[in-house]
Design an enzyme around this catalytic site. Structure first.
Site, PDB file in Angstrom:
ATOM      1  N   LYS A   1      -3.301  -3.353  -9.478  1.00 27.21           N
ATOM      2  CA  LYS A   1      -3.023  -2.063  -8.839  1.00 27.21           C
ATOM      3  C   LYS A   1      -4.229  -1.154  -9.031  1.00 27.21           C
ATOM      4  CE  LYS A   1       0.555   1.525  -8.688  1.00 27.21           C
ATOM      5  NZ  LYS A   1       1.886   1.916  -9.197  1.00 27.21           N
TER       6      LYS A   1
ATOM      7  N   SER B   1       0.858  -1.186   0.000  1.00 29.96           N
ATOM      8  CA  SER B   1       0.000   0.000   0.000  1.00 29.96           C
ATOM      9  C   SER B   1       0.889   1.229   0.000  1.00 29.96           C
ATOM     10  CB  SER B   1      -0.906  -0.002   1.232  1.00 29.96           C
ATOM     11  OG  SER B   1      -1.750   1.123   1.245  1.00 29.96           O
ATOM     12  N   ALA B   2       0.756   2.055  -1.020  1.00 29.66           N
ATOM     13  CA  ALA B   2       1.605   3.237  -1.157  1.00 29.66           C
ATOM     14  C   ALA B   2       0.756   4.500  -1.123  1.00 29.66           C
ATOM     15  CB  ALA B   2       2.408   3.147  -2.447  1.00 29.66           C
ATOM     16  N   SER B   3       1.394   5.625  -1.406  1.00 28.98           N
ATOM     17  CA  SER B   3       0.722   6.919  -1.252  1.00 28.98           C
ATOM     18  C   SER B   3      -0.368   7.145  -2.287  1.00 28.98           C
ATOM     19  CB  SER B   3       1.753   8.044  -1.349  1.00 28.98           C
ATOM     20  OG  SER B   3       2.461   7.965  -2.571  1.00 28.98           O
ATOM     21  N   ILE B   4      -0.211   6.581  -3.489  1.00 32.99           N
ATOM     22  CA  ILE B   4      -1.146   6.838  -4.587  1.00 32.99           C
ATOM     23  C   ILE B   4      -2.068   5.651  -4.832  1.00 32.99           C
ATOM     24  CG2 ILE B   4      -1.335   7.402  -7.047  1.00 32.99           C
ATOM     25  CD1 ILE B   4      -0.200   9.681  -5.467  1.00 32.99           C
ATOM     26  N   ALA B   5      -1.556   4.449  -4.694  1.00 34.49           N
ATOM     27  CA  ALA B   5      -2.325   3.259  -5.084  1.00 34.49           C
ATOM     28  C   ALA B   5      -2.066   2.107  -4.119  1.00 34.49           C
ATOM     29  CB  ALA B   5      -1.966   2.852  -6.511  1.00 34.49           C
TER      30      ALA B   5
ATOM     31  N   ASP C   1      11.353   7.403 -10.076  1.00 29.26           N
ATOM     32  CA  ASP C   1      10.817   7.176  -8.724  1.00 29.26           C
ATOM     33  C   ASP C   1      11.469   5.926  -8.135  1.00 29.26           C
ATOM     34  OD1 ASP C   1       9.252   7.842  -6.558  1.00 29.26           O
ATOM     35  OD2 ASP C   1       7.473   6.810  -7.273  1.00 29.26           O
TER      36      ASP C   1
END
Length: 544
Positions: free
Chosen positions: A152, A131-135, A287
């Site tokens: 995703k 789980s990341a900041s965008i997706a 990134d």
């Protein structure tokens, strides 16, 4: 500022103070204004004193949203700039951001694909893999062949959060640019605009899918980098499905050592992959934080990087690449005169800059750095010192290179984690020298000739017609220029006539006044009449 922006600004300050982040700024480093501002917010106290400073910083950034989480991800890779008690907790932001509900993720995916997941997939795991900041990422198997895949999906309602923070950043950037001349040279508004573009690009998974396909093609059959295959049949704006990979996360040093990984070669290949993307392909993954990088566990003596999450990529034109390569090589060779001249030639500093003074300033910054062993030199510190020096010479930071600078800092940070003795300079220098050799000289000329020859042959039948049109246009241009010149001469003659008549008219009017005083009225009236007539004729000449 608008009420909504003031509210968001207060929210940011409130979160930071409630997590005690004012401890990051020692009071003896603050001027009177920040101290007064802090004391005026006396009711905002540290509500998490039981937690370590690094954990408080991570939780605060996570609470503030994706814009701030991205900033924390970059901080976590700079272990040469930040101590372990800051960098270690921030590393959790790379893939351990608080997830949203897995059932909601399943519902979002089904809405986008237009049918129940069971139509195409088996064994969908409600618990997210990452789980990341965008997706957020979930695992499943393709029903058709049992292949392991990952799905995703973009976080729900994330766009309003990003828009609000970006608006506020624009507002602050404009205020800073107006209030601080030094900051204006750093183009804060353009930097925010570039950051906005990269964040919004991440919100469209179709773009990420296209980037991943391009990067995979660039490194097809490469021993240095592997990019998972994208299953384009299941990709749209908010959902992307790709091959699932099994690897060791690059930040898992214990796991890499246990697998017998050649850490020195792995670190050097990271640098090689970066420079290959930039100078060979003009297309680079921008990134590269540890959450997006894994290592293939097979053949640990010949380690291979695995790159994920291609939402942010950068591109450079040929002029940017040549300028960067020449600058890097000049730094490696301590040719500070060349560095100064390149800055002037590229337009980064004004053309009237005193190159001798600029060279001396760069030398004063770089020589103490190069006094240390190359393996101990931090490119991050070099950049910071150079920016401080360049501000004295009105240097303007080019926004199109911000992504490149950030990515280079990521790569250096990862490399130093894997192999602290990594000599970034000596690893990159042969690559740059080879690239420069291919850009100049007979070999480069023949390559360019071979590349352009098909286009020239294609256009060759059109040359006679183009030549005829050019000659015809040249003849017409000469005629138009001659007409313009004749018109100019006529205008100058008319202006001369107008000036003469105006002077005669003025003289006659003055004479009429003298004759009136001598009681020669008839002569005065005639003189005045002729003078006014001359003025009218003069005005007409000017109008024409």
């Amino acid at each position: 500022m608008k009420p909504a922006e003031l509210k968001r600004l207060y929210r940011i300050v409130k979160v930071q103070l409630e997590y005690g982040l004012d401890e990051l700024l020692p009071e003896h480093h603050l001027t009177r204004a920040p101290l007064l501002a802090r004391k005026s917010l006396f009711w905002l106290r540290n509500q998490h004193a039981d937690k370590a400073l690094g954990d408080r910083l991570r939780l605060a950034l996570q609470e503030l949203g994706p814009v701030w989480i991205k900033f924390g991800q970059m901080m976590s890779t700079r272990r040469d700039l930040f101590p372990p008690y800051i960098a270690d907790p921030l590393a959790m932001l790379q893939d351990k951001v608080a997830p949203f509900d897995g059932l909601q993720a399943k519902q979002l995916i089904e809405e986008e694909l237009g049918a129940p997941l069971e139509t195409w997939f088996d064994d969908f795991d409600i618990k997210p893999l990452a789980s990341a900041s965008i997706a957020q990422v979930h695992t499943a198997k393709l029903k058709s062949n049992g292949r392991d895949v990952v799905l995703k999906v973009i976080r729900p309602d994330i766009r309003p959060q990003i828009d609000a923070d970006i608006k506020l950043m624009y507002r602050v950037a404009r205020i800073v640019a107006k209030a601080l001349p030094e900051a204006r040279r750093l183009k804060p508004v353009e930097v925010v605009r570039e950051y906005e573009k990269t964040l919004l690009d991440e919100l469209d998974l179709r773009r990420e899918a296209a980037n991943a396909i391009q990067l995979r093609r660039n490194f097809e059959n490469s021993e240095e980098l592997y990019v998972p295959e994208v299953l384009t049949d299941f990709c749209n704006e908010t959902v992307m499905v790709s091959e699932r990979i099994y690897g060791i996360q690059v930040s898992d040093l214990a796991g890499l050592h246990a697998n017998g990984t050649n850490m020195k070669l792995l670190a050097e290949r990271g640098v090689s992959v970066f420079f290959t993307q930039v100078f060979r392909d003009s297309f680079f993954h921008a990134d590269m934080h540890p959450g997006n990088v894994f290592v293939n566990p097979n053949h640990p003596e010949n380690p291979q990087w695995i790159g994920l999450d291609c939402g942010i990529v950068g591109t450079l034109n040929s002029e940017d690449k040549r300028y960067l390569a020449e600058n890097f090589l000049a730094f490696f060779n301590r040719d500070y005169r060349r560095v100064a001249q390149l800055h002037v030639d590229s337009g980064w500093v004004p053309l009237d800059t005193n190159v001798d003074e600029f060279e001396v300033a760069i030398r004063m910054v770089c020589e103490p750095i190069f006094a240390k062993p190359l393996c101990e030199i931090s490119f991050g510190h070099v950049l910071l010192n150079l920016f401080n020096t360049a501000r004295r010479f009105n240097m303007e930071v080019q926004p199109q290179l911000v992504l490149l600078q950030k990515t280079l800092l990521y790569v250096e940070g990862l490399g130093r984690q894997l192999y602290p003795q990594l000599d970034l300079w000596q690893t990159a220098k042969p690559f740059l020298e080879k690239w420069m050799a291919n850009q100049v000289g007979p070999q480069a000329f023949l390559h360019a000739l071979k590349e352009r020859a098909p286009l020239w042959f294609e256009k060759m039948p059109e040359l006679p017609e183009l030549l005829y049109d050019s000659l015809k246009q040249g003849r017409n241009l000469n005629q138009r220029l001659d007409n313009l010149y004749q018109g100019y001469r006529q205008s100058k003659r008319q202006q001369g006539t107008g000036k003469f008549l105006f002077g005669v008219g003025a003289t006659l009017v003055v004479c009429s006044a003298i004759w009136i005083s001598n009681q020669l009225e008839p002569l005065a009236i005639g003189s005045a009449t002729i003078g006014v007539l001359c003025w009218l004729l003069s005005w007409r000449a000017y109008r024409q």
